[in-house]
Design an enzyme around this catalytic site. Structure first.
Site, PDB file in Angstrom:
ATOM      1  N   LYS A  38       0.675  -1.090  -0.049  1.00 58.78           N
ATOM      2  CA  LYS A  38      -0.004   0.012   0.083  1.00 58.78           C
ATOM      3  C   LYS A  38       0.681   1.126   0.177  1.00 58.78           C
ATOM      4  CE  LYS A  38      -2.697   1.572   3.715  1.00 58.78           C
ATOM      5  NZ  LYS A  38      -2.493   2.912   3.870  1.00 58.78           N
ATOM      6  N   ASP A  66      -3.318   4.564  -2.011  1.00 63.91           N
ATOM      7  CA  ASP A  66      -4.322   4.973  -1.007  1.00 63.91           C
ATOM      8  C   ASP A  66      -4.109   6.472  -1.072  1.00 63.91           C
ATOM      9  OD1 ASP A  66      -6.087   4.902   0.963  1.00 63.91           O
ATOM     10  OD2 ASP A  66      -4.584   4.396   2.523  1.00 63.91           O
ATOM     11  N   LYS A  68      -7.552   8.040  -1.268  1.00 63.50           N
ATOM     12  CA  LYS A  68      -8.671   8.489  -0.539  1.00 63.50           C
ATOM     13  C   LYS A  68      -9.462   9.583  -1.439  1.00 63.50           C
ATOM     14  CE  LYS A  68      -7.935   6.519   4.206  1.00 63.50           C
ATOM     15  NZ  LYS A  68      -6.633   6.163   3.752  1.00 63.50           N
ATOM     16  N   ASP A  71     -13.655  14.790  -4.574  1.00 62.07           N
ATOM     17  CA  ASP A  71     -13.631  16.157  -5.074  1.00 62.07           C
ATOM     18  C   ASP A  71     -14.965  16.123  -6.251  1.00 62.07           C
ATOM     19  OD1 ASP A  71     -13.038  18.572  -6.414  1.00 62.07           O
ATOM     20  OD2 ASP A  71     -11.098  18.100  -5.922  1.00 62.07           O
ATOM     21  N   THR A 121     -12.371   5.522  10.433  1.00 62.46           N
ATOM     22  CA  THR A 121     -12.274   4.951  12.050  1.00 62.46           C
ATOM     23  C   THR A 121     -11.835   5.851  13.044  1.00 62.46           C
ATOM     24  OG1 THR A 121      -9.877   4.307  11.486  1.00 62.46           O
ATOM     25  CG2 THR A 121     -11.986   2.658  11.312  1.00 62.46           C
ATOM     26  N   ARG A 212       3.580  -1.095  10.313  1.00 63.94           N
ATOM     27  CA  ARG A 212       4.578  -1.129  11.492  1.00 63.94           C
ATOM     28  C   ARG A 212       5.094  -2.460  11.862  1.00 63.94           C
ATOM     29  NH1 ARG A 212       1.704   3.918  14.519  1.00 63.94           N
ATOM     30  NH2 ARG A 212      -0.036   2.720  13.778  1.00 63.94           N
TER      31      ARG A 212
HETATM   32  O1  C5P Z   1       1.400   0.766  10.963  1.00 61.75           O
HETATM   33  P1  C5P Z   1      -0.159   0.042  10.691  1.00 61.75           P
HETATM   34  O2  C5P Z   1      -0.302  -1.346  10.641  1.00 61.75           O
HETATM   35  O3  C5P Z   1      -0.959   0.958  11.779  1.00 61.75           O
HETATM   36  O4  C5P Z   1      -0.626   0.857   9.415  1.00 61.75           O
HETATM   37  C1  C5P Z   1      -1.901   0.750   9.098  1.00 61.75           C
HETATM   38  C2  C5P Z   1      -2.233   1.412   7.692  1.00 61.75           C
HETATM   39  O5  C5P Z   1      -3.428   1.535   7.214  1.00 61.75           O
HETATM   40  C3  C5P Z   1      -1.533   2.944   7.808  1.00 61.75           C
HETATM   41  O6  C5P Z   1      -1.220   2.979   6.398  1.00 61.75           O
HETATM   42  C4  C5P Z   1      -2.984   3.697   7.948  1.00 61.75           C
HETATM   43  O7  C5P Z   1      -2.862   5.027   7.666  1.00 61.75           O
HETATM   44  C5  C5P Z   1      -3.905   2.616   7.281  1.00 61.75           C
HETATM   45  N1  C5P Z   1      -5.306   2.881   7.838  1.00 61.75           N
HETATM   46  C6  C5P Z   1      -5.498   2.561   9.111  1.00 61.75           C
HETATM   47  N2  C5P Z   1      -6.856   2.752   9.833  1.00 61.75           N
HETATM   48  C7  C5P Z   1      -7.919   3.168   8.796  1.00 61.75           C
HETATM   49  C8  C5P Z   1      -7.664   3.348   7.536  1.00 61.75           C
HETATM   50  C9  C5P Z   1      -6.234   3.280   7.080  1.00 61.75           C
HETATM   51  O8  C5P Z   1      -4.702   2.208  10.097  1.00 61.75           O
HETATM   52  N3  C5P Z   1      -9.017   3.217   9.462  1.00 61.75           N
END
Ligand code: C5P
Length: 239
Positions: A38, A66, A68, A71, A121, A212
């Site tokens: 992603k 990603d 999002k 517009d 979220t 992460r």
């Molecule tokens: O590092 P981590 O596993 O938290 O990363 C999750 C990824 O998913 C990030 O790129 C974050 O921006 C994205 N994301 C999220 N929760 C959401 C929408 C997107 O963690 N509700």
């Protein structure tokens, strides 16, 4: 909910790094343990995201853009048409009916699949009310999920906690992609409501997005392989 996707293709690693060097280093370290990445606002607005996306596609990887989109319809349609030339597999749009219909037109004739973001979220009922919405989170998610299906969008981004209910509401054909996934014992970071990969997949998610816990692991490759093994377990637990 399809069983045809390989366990490895179900793991989407969020390449949330600032620049090309960090992105290339991480992709090289992960090697063939990861097939799907992603690419988000940080890497794209930093300037390297599209080149990295093209390089990944040329290398046989799958890419999820990603950004999002949201517009006026003309802008969304034309932006989506540009994204479709990257060879990416997924792109995100906000789940407004006009926006989704415009993105569909822009993606027509390409292999780009659209995923709709229903309600961020980070929003709760009070946030929606102060933003002027008549619905609470749960009802707005369900309303937008049905509108997404109606618009012909391919799937939804949603919290793993919503996966089971959305699968029941939408049936088997919509793709459900869930971030907020943490392997057992991993640090939560800023994620609050999380599920393990096995539980998210068992609940009906088609793909999970993990950042992460892979990219900040001492051994990212081993971390990715362990998540794919958890995905395999989740597939056996599906009802
Ligand atoms: O590092 P981590 O596993 O938290 O990363 C999750 C990824 O998913 C990030 O790129 C974050 O921006 C994205 N994301 C999220 N929760 C959401 C929408 C997107 O963690 N509700």
């Amino acid at each position: 909910m399809t069983n045809a996707i390989t366990p490895r293709d179900r793991l989407i690693v969020a390449l949330d790094v600032p620049g090309a060097t960090e992105a290339r280093d991480m992709v090289a370290r992960l090697g063939d343990s990861v097939s799907f990445y992603k690419i988000g606002m940080e890497l794209i607005y930093g300037g390297a995201g599209f080149d990295i996306s093209r390089a990944l596609v040329a290398d046989g990887k799958k890419v999820f853009i990603d950004l999002k989109l949201h517009d006026i319809p003309n802008t969304v349609e034309r932006a989506t048409r540009q994204l479709a030339t990257l060879g990416a597999t997924f792109a995100t749009v906000h789940a407004y009916p006009q926006t989704m219909a415009a993105a569909k037109r822009g993606a027509a004739g390409s292999s780009l699949k659209l995923l709709a973001v229903t309600v961020m979220t980070s929003y709760d009922d009070a946030d929606l009310q102060s933003a002027g919405y008549a619905f609470g989170v749960r009802d707005l998610i369900a309303r937008r999920a049905l509108q997404a299906r109606e618009a012909g969008v391919d799937g939804l981004i949603l919290s793993p906690e919503e996966a089971e209910a959305m699968r029941a509401l939408l049936g088997p054909d919509m793709l459900l992609v869930t971030p907020g996934v943490r392997p057992a014992g991993a640090a939560l970071g800023d994620q609050k409501r999380v599920m393990t990969p096995a539980r998210a997949i068992a609940a009906g998610a088609d793909h999970i997005v993990v950042g992460r816990p892979v990219t900040e692991a001492a051994d990212p490759r081993a971390a990715a392989q362990a998540i794919v093994a958890e995905i395999e377990t989740g597939l056996t637990q599906r009802r």
